[in-house]
Design an enzyme around this catalytic site. Structure first.
Site, PDB file in Angstrom:
ATOM      1  CE  LYS A  65     -10.556  -0.201  -5.606  1.00  0.00           C
ATOM      2  NZ  LYS A  65      -9.337   0.560  -5.268  1.00  0.00           N
ATOM      3  CE  LYS A  87      -8.977   5.731  -0.521  1.00  0.00           C
ATOM      4  NZ  LYS A  87      -8.377   4.502  -1.054  1.00  0.00           N
ATOM      5  CG  ASP A 128      -5.128   5.910  -1.067  1.00  0.00           C
ATOM      6  OD1 ASP A 128      -5.559   4.976  -1.745  1.00  0.00           O
ATOM      7  OD2 ASP A 128      -4.910   7.033  -1.557  1.00  0.00           O
ATOM      8  CB  THR A 176      -2.177  -2.645  -3.959  1.00  0.00           C
ATOM      9  OG1 THR A 176      -2.856  -2.617  -2.708  1.00  0.00           O
ATOM     10  CG2 THR A 176      -2.988  -1.877  -4.981  1.00  0.00           C
ATOM     11  CB  SER A 220      -7.653  -4.951   3.749  1.00  0.00           C
ATOM     12  OG  SER A 220      -6.600  -4.021   3.722  1.00  0.00           O
TER      13      SER A 220
HETATM   14  P1  NDP Z   1       2.176   6.125  -2.032  1.00  0.00           P
HETATM   15  O1  NDP Z   1       1.997   7.351  -1.233  1.00  0.00           O
HETATM   16  O2  NDP Z   1       2.941   4.999  -1.461  1.00  0.00           O
HETATM   17  O3  NDP Z   1       2.830   6.503  -3.449  1.00  0.00           O
HETATM   18  C1  NDP Z   1       2.231   7.402  -4.314  1.00  0.00           C
HETATM   19  C2  NDP Z   1       3.140   7.588  -5.511  1.00  0.00           C
HETATM   20  O4  NDP Z   1       2.460   8.350  -6.494  1.00  0.00           O
HETATM   21  C3  NDP Z   1       4.399   8.371  -5.180  1.00  0.00           C
HETATM   22  O5  NDP Z   1       5.424   7.960  -6.034  1.00  0.00           O
HETATM   23  C4  NDP Z   1       3.977   9.806  -5.463  1.00  0.00           C
HETATM   24  O6  NDP Z   1       5.037  10.680  -5.785  1.00  0.00           O
HETATM   25  C5  NDP Z   1       3.110   9.606  -6.691  1.00  0.00           C
HETATM   26  N1  NDP Z   1       2.116  10.688  -6.744  1.00  0.00           N
HETATM   27  C6  NDP Z   1       1.151  10.969  -5.829  1.00  0.00           C
HETATM   28  N2  NDP Z   1       0.454  12.037  -6.196  1.00  0.00           N
HETATM   29  C7  NDP Z   1       0.985  12.436  -7.362  1.00  0.00           C
HETATM   30  C8  NDP Z   1       0.697  13.496  -8.250  1.00  0.00           C
HETATM   31  N3  NDP Z   1      -0.304  14.371  -7.987  1.00  0.00           N
HETATM   32  N4  NDP Z   1       1.434  13.592  -9.381  1.00  0.00           N
HETATM   33  C9  NDP Z   1       2.424  12.697  -9.640  1.00  0.00           C
HETATM   34  N5  NDP Z   1       2.750  11.683  -8.817  1.00  0.00           N
HETATM   35  C10 NDP Z   1       2.051  11.557  -7.711  1.00  0.00           C
HETATM   36  O7  NDP Z   1       0.697   5.665  -2.447  1.00  0.00           O
HETATM   37  P2  NDP Z   1       0.197   4.235  -2.938  1.00  0.00           P
HETATM   38  O8  NDP Z   1       1.263   3.581  -3.738  1.00  0.00           O
HETATM   39  O9  NDP Z   1      -0.378   3.538  -1.773  1.00  0.00           O
HETATM   40  O10 NDP Z   1      -1.033   4.646  -3.881  1.00  0.00           O
HETATM   41  C11 NDP Z   1      -0.874   4.895  -5.284  1.00  0.00           C
HETATM   42  C12 NDP Z   1      -2.219   4.771  -5.975  1.00  0.00           C
HETATM   43  O11 NDP Z   1      -2.744   3.453  -5.767  1.00  0.00           O
HETATM   44  C13 NDP Z   1      -3.319   5.727  -5.485  1.00  0.00           C
HETATM   45  O12 NDP Z   1      -4.147   6.049  -6.577  1.00  0.00           O
HETATM   46  C14 NDP Z   1      -4.096   4.866  -4.498  1.00  0.00           C
HETATM   47  O13 NDP Z   1      -5.415   5.325  -4.328  1.00  0.00           O
HETATM   48  C15 NDP Z   1      -4.058   3.532  -5.222  1.00  0.00           C
HETATM   49  N6  NDP Z   1      -4.304   2.356  -4.389  1.00  0.00           N
HETATM   50  C16 NDP Z   1      -3.525   2.092  -3.296  1.00  0.00           C
HETATM   51  C17 NDP Z   1      -3.762   0.962  -2.548  1.00  0.00           C
HETATM   52  C18 NDP Z   1      -2.869   0.556  -1.421  1.00  0.00           C
HETATM   53  O14 NDP Z   1      -3.045  -0.568  -0.925  1.00  0.00           O
HETATM   54  N7  NDP Z   1      -1.921   1.358  -1.000  1.00  0.00           N
HETATM   55  C19 NDP Z   1      -4.905   0.077  -2.842  1.00  0.00           C
HETATM   56  C20 NDP Z   1      -5.589   0.391  -4.069  1.00  0.00           C
HETATM   57  C21 NDP Z   1      -5.305   1.505  -4.783  1.00  0.00           C
HETATM   58  P3  NDP Z   1       5.435  11.864  -4.759  1.00  0.00           P
HETATM   59  O15 NDP Z   1       6.189  11.201  -3.673  1.00  0.00           O
HETATM   60  O16 NDP Z   1       6.226  12.821  -5.564  1.00  0.00           O
HETATM   61  O17 NDP Z   1       4.135  12.473  -4.268  1.00  0.00           O
END
Ligand code: NDP
Length: 470
Positions: free
Chosen positions: A138, A150, A190, A234, A402
């Site tokens: 990436k 990571k 993350d 993102t 970033s």
């Molecule tokens: P957040 O913690 O802000 O949000 C995560 C979201 O996903 C929440 O709504 C959470 O719900 C849900 N979630 C997490 N785990 C699970 C699960 N096991 N089953 C169902 N729902 C789940 O994280 P981000 O938005 O930052 O990250 C989301 C994804 O994006 C991840 O895969 C991350 O690696 C990827 N990502 C993030 C980046 C960033 O800049 N933040 C950059 C690139 C990729 P709940 O509150 O119920 O846990």
């Protein structure tokens, strides 16, 4: 003259690997996959991420045998350094808690290790390694000087007070700080790690090192070294990448019905950008269930519940009125849509979900999350001719911004939101075009998975070849 694995000009005829067809080259990678399985037992997500990349690389080794001779992919599959450490802290009731911290410094061929920290009870070595492995390619795709890494912890931030979050972050950084540095390793957020956590981590780093080293963490508050638009990057980037895919077959976001999963950082800003471009986003979710809102998600209400109150999406339906309903459990991909953006977590879109999306006429799927679609799900979508944007391309806008934050920190400058967003849009266009053109060059037009894997790999491989066997 015999070819050398150190040389970028090794002759085609000098080694056995070079005469193989793409298919034979892919088969030739099987022993490496077996070695990855044996060396990293029980790390299912890491195996899955490696498998997907290996499946794409056969054609590259046919054209560039020197990469095979120098064992570039064998070296990429083995992290440069893996750190696992104890994180002890005291909760609000005075009880001692013990968590486990991880940092995988995977590959530094292109720049300092770079990748987020995840706080979630599911975090283990295999998950951190899959995320770090994806991050290498990436980060290469962004075209910026970033290596891949990571980290995170099995700490569960849910229902923890601010003071507990702060003490946990301080304890984690007390160990982690010795491995970080703006030229060494630069974490970000993350799942479970946002601006609040980055603030506590940065404060502790500064206290221990006695250095205001802004470039050591990204995702900082905009008042103290953070970049404008990093929070949004993102989610925005994922939608901008999807728009590029839609434009290849003459469509845009205007009037499209969009399904999004998740309600965290990535999901919220994917919803925001899709709405800005004229789409109606009808879903969002968390681990309890999902919302269907036929009028389109009310983003102010969602942000109030998720970002301010740190509540659950079920509360959204209670407060929104009749247009919205909450459905417990999984099933968000059964909701008919033109565009699907999985933005929650890994392996959340299965084969049956992909079949439902195809049945309902989905045109494009782009991964805001890392590896949210299972391999079987990807196959269904690709076979049906759905434009599919893999996470390492579609969600690269976060890490790219970033890198823009690091650039501003290094020059002690700060750019406007508009300028930063323009740069983000340009980077997402560049990533899309690189994936698209690479897929065509290797005879798989429209296959963004192959395009992303090969384009990312080529950039890392060139650098590794130039830097010798290290
Ligand atoms: P957040 O913690 O802000 O949000 C995560 C979201 O996903 C929440 O709504 C959470 O719900 C849900 N979630 C997490 N785990 C699970 C699960 N096991 N089953 C169902 N729902 C789940 O994280 P981000 O938005 O930052 O990250 C989301 C994804 O994006 C991840 O895969 C991350 O690696 C990827 N990502 C993030 C980046 C960033 O800049 N933040 C950059 C690139 C990729 P709940 O509150 O119920 O846990």
């Amino acid at each position: 003259m015999a070819s050398s694995p150190l040389s970028s000009h090794s002759s085609r005829s000098s080694r056995s690997s070079v005469d193989l067809s793409s298919e034979a080259q892919t088969r030739a990678l099987e022993p490496l996959y077996t070695q990855v399985l044996n060396r990293n037992p029980g790390e299912a997500e890491f195996h899955q991420a490696v498998r997907e990349v290996l499946d794409s690389l056969g054609p590259v080794f046919t054209q560039r045998p020197e990469f095979a001779d120098a064992k570039i992919i064998e070296r990429i599959c083995e992290p440069e350094r893996q750190l696992i450490f104890r994180v002890p802290w005291v909760d609000d009731s005075g009880e001692v808690q013990v968590n486990r911290g991880f940092r995988i410094e995977f590959n530094s061929a292109l720049g300092p290790f770079k990748g987020g920290l995840r706080f979630h009870p599911s975090v283990n070595l295999g998950i951190v390694k899959f995320l770090g492995f994806e991050q290498i390619f990436k980060n290469a795709l962004t075209g910026m000087p970033l290596g891949g890494g990571k980290g995170g912890s099995d700490f569960d931030p849910k229902n923890r007070s601010d003071a507990e979050i702060m003490r946990f972050c301080q304890s984690l950084m007390t160990e982690l700080h010795r491995h970080l540095g703006e030229y060494t390793d630069v974490p970000a957020g993350d799942i479970g790690v946002g601006q609040r956590e980055i603030g506590y981590l940065f404060g502790q780093y500064k206290r221990i090192t006695n250095r205001y080293e802004s470039g050591v963490l990204t995702g900082k508050g905009t008042g103290w070294g953070g970049a404008q638009a990093r929070t949004e990057a993102t989610g925005y980037g994922c939608v901008l990448f999807t728009r590029q895919m839609l434009q290849t077959f003459g469509e845009d976001f205007e009037g499209q019905r969009v399904a999004v999963s998740g309600s965290g950082n990535v999901a919220v800003y994917a919803i925001e950008k899709a709405q800005q471009l004229g789409a109606t986003v009808v879903t969002c979710s968390d681990s309890d269930g999902f919302i269907v809102d036929e009028k389109g998600i009310d983003l102010d209400l969602l942000k109030q519940i998720k970002n301010v109150e740190r509540g659950r999406v079920a509360e959204y339906a209670e407060r929104r009125g009749t247009s919205a309903r909450f459905i417990a459990g999984s099933g968000v991909w059964q909701v008919p849509c033109d565009v699907a953006l999985p933005c929650a977590t890994q392996n959340e879109l299965y084969e049956t979900d992909a079949l439902a999306l195809v049945r309902n006429g989905v045109k494009a799927v782009a991964e805001g999350a890392n590896m949210p679609t299972t391999p079987e799900g990807v196959r269904v979508l690709q076979k049906a001719g759905v434009a599919f944007g893999p996470g390492k391309a579609a969600n690269a806008g976060g890490v790219a911004t970033s890198a823009l934050e690091m650039q501003q920190n290094a020059s002690r400058d700060s750019w406007s939101f508009e300028y930063t967003e323009e740069r983000l849009a340009e980077i997402m266009r560049h990533i899309h075009d690189a994936c698209h053109e690479t897929a065509e060059r290797y005879g798989q037009p429209g296959n963004y998975v192959t395009g992303a894997n090969i384009a990312g790999f080529e950039r890392v491989a060139e650098a590794m070849l130039a830097q010798g066997v290290i």
